[in-house]
Design an enzyme around this catalytic site. Structure first.
Site, mmCIF file in Angstrom:
data_model
loop_
_atom_site.group_PDB
_atom_site.id
_atom_site.type_symbol
_atom_site.label_atom_id
_atom_site.label_comp_id
_atom_site.label_asym_id
_atom_site.label_seq_id
_atom_site.Cartn_x
_atom_site.Cartn_y
_atom_site.Cartn_z
ATOM 1 N N CYS A 70 0.663 -1.290 -0.168
ATOM 2 C CA CYS A 70 -0.462 -0.324 0.213
ATOM 3 C C CYS A 70 0.393 0.936 0.031
ATOM 4 C CB CYS A 70 -0.707 -0.180 1.009
ATOM 5 S SG CYS A 70 -2.739 1.143 1.195
ATOM 6 N N HIS A 100 -3.576 -5.753 0.523
ATOM 7 C CA HIS A 100 -3.051 -5.797 2.234
ATOM 8 C C HIS A 100 -2.664 -7.289 2.247
ATOM 9 C CE1 HIS A 100 -2.363 -1.646 3.140
ATOM 10 N NE2 HIS A 100 -3.818 -1.306 2.851
ATOM 11 N N GLU A 145 -1.368 -8.418 4.275
ATOM 12 C CA GLU A 145 -0.520 -8.971 5.962
ATOM 13 C C GLU A 145 -2.079 -8.840 6.852
ATOM 14 O OE1 GLU A 145 -0.791 -6.404 4.521
ATOM 15 O OE2 GLU A 145 -0.935 -4.208 6.280
#
Lengths: 235, 101
Positions: A86, A203, A205
């Protein structure tokens, strides 16, 4: 795998990346700070999401000149693995470590939702544990995710297999409707020519635990782990 | 007589001037400008049907201390290229003027 997560002023996904690597995947991870000039003993550097320096001027434009970035550039040039997620992706394009640029979403809205990604290339260290064509459900959360590169650069990237992910629908079809920000050619993630530096707007994660609604992001980190193990054996 | 370093620094300080730089940054023509499109649509809603090709950019003003306007301009050019604009998607132009009293 020894990984480092960079903390810039205004990073806000640093904790998520750290948590996933340490608590979910049991990898070694440490924070490093924007003003550090040296990075030692490390296999992977993650530039996390957030709003570094308030995204003033342009997203990532000021973070790109943080003291730590010289060390990141040096690490990347020596072949080290660097992943920007990002805002981290925006910092890497601003730094010239990745081609193209990310700017305002074509509809001007901030998009915060789960989207689908298609794996376009599984020969990179970031996708090698996946299969080409695999579809991942991963969240996006950004206002400046509209990827642009001039036609010549794009053509070169296609030729070098540098496009890692494209936005798609749940069936894997690439369409305008499945594109959350107007990105050229539905590009969601790319790597450099050598393949060791990668950036992605979604994302992974935040998609590593069933509790969070998807574990599809894990394949990215498992790929990194696999590629490092492979490198160790080959050495 | 050769000037000492301190003497030279003092001379430079006395003879340097302030310049006001005005930098404009715009998206390249080939890059779609979503803000420009939104503003253009709003202008049309207000009845300005003759308005078109709206582009939204950035205006940055700064003061530079330099020996002369050429030195100031060279620096402003460099600042614009390195930080104030992103050459991948943006163009820039600037003016440099001596600051008045």
């Amino acid at each position: 795998m020894k990984s480092k997560v960079i903390v810039f002023p205004g990073s806000n996904c640093d904790l998520d990346a750290y948590h996933l690597l340490k608590d979910v995947l049991n990898y070694r991870v440490e924070y490093i700070y924007f003003n550090q000039k040296k990075i030692n003993n490390c296999d992977l550097i993650i530039l996390p999401g957030g709003f570094t320096y308030g995204d003033y001027l342009r997203s990532g434009a000021i973070a790109r000149f943080s003291p730590v970035m010289d060390a990141v550039i040096d690490f990347a040039e020596r072949g080290g693995l660097v992943l920007g997620i990002c805002n981290g992706f925006q910092v890497l394009t601003e730094a010239g470590l990745l081609p193209g640029a990310l700017y305002r979403n074509n509809h001007l809205h901030f998009r915060c939702e789960k989207i689908y990604l298609r794996i376009e290339n599984n020969s990179s260290p970031y996708t090698m544990a996946a299969r080409k064509g695999d579809i991942l459900k991963i969240p996006v959360a950004h206002g400046d995710g509209n990827y642009y590169a001039d036609p010549r650069t794009l053509e070169k990237m296609e030729r070098n297999n540098q496009i890692l992910f494209r936005y798609c629908d749940s069936e894997g079809n690439i369409s305008n409707e499945a594109n959350p920000n107007g990105s050229l050619s539905n590009i969601a993630g790319i790597c450099n020519k050598k393949g060791n530096v990668a950036g992605m707007m979604p994302h992974p994660e935040r998609a590593g635990e069933t509790l969070l609604g998807s574990t599809d992001g894990l394949v990215i980190f498992r790929s990194i782990f696999k590629s490092l193990e492979k490198g160790r054996i080959e050495r | 007589m050769k000037p000492t370093a301190r003497c030279l620094a003092a001379w430079k300080e006395e003879n340097s001037l302030y310049y006001i730089a005005k930098v404009e940054v715009t998206l390249k023509k080939v890059v779609l400008d979503p803000q420009g499109v939104a503003v253009e649509n709003a202008l049309k809603v207000l009845g300005y049907n003759n308005a078109s090709k709206v582009r939204v950019g950035k205006y940055i003003e700064l003061t530079v201390e330099a020996e002369d306007s050429k030195t100031a301009a060279i620096q402003v050019e460099e600042m614009s290229r390195r930080l104030l604009s992103n050459p991948v998607i943006e163009d820039f132009c600037y003016t440099v003027q001596e600051a008045g009293g």
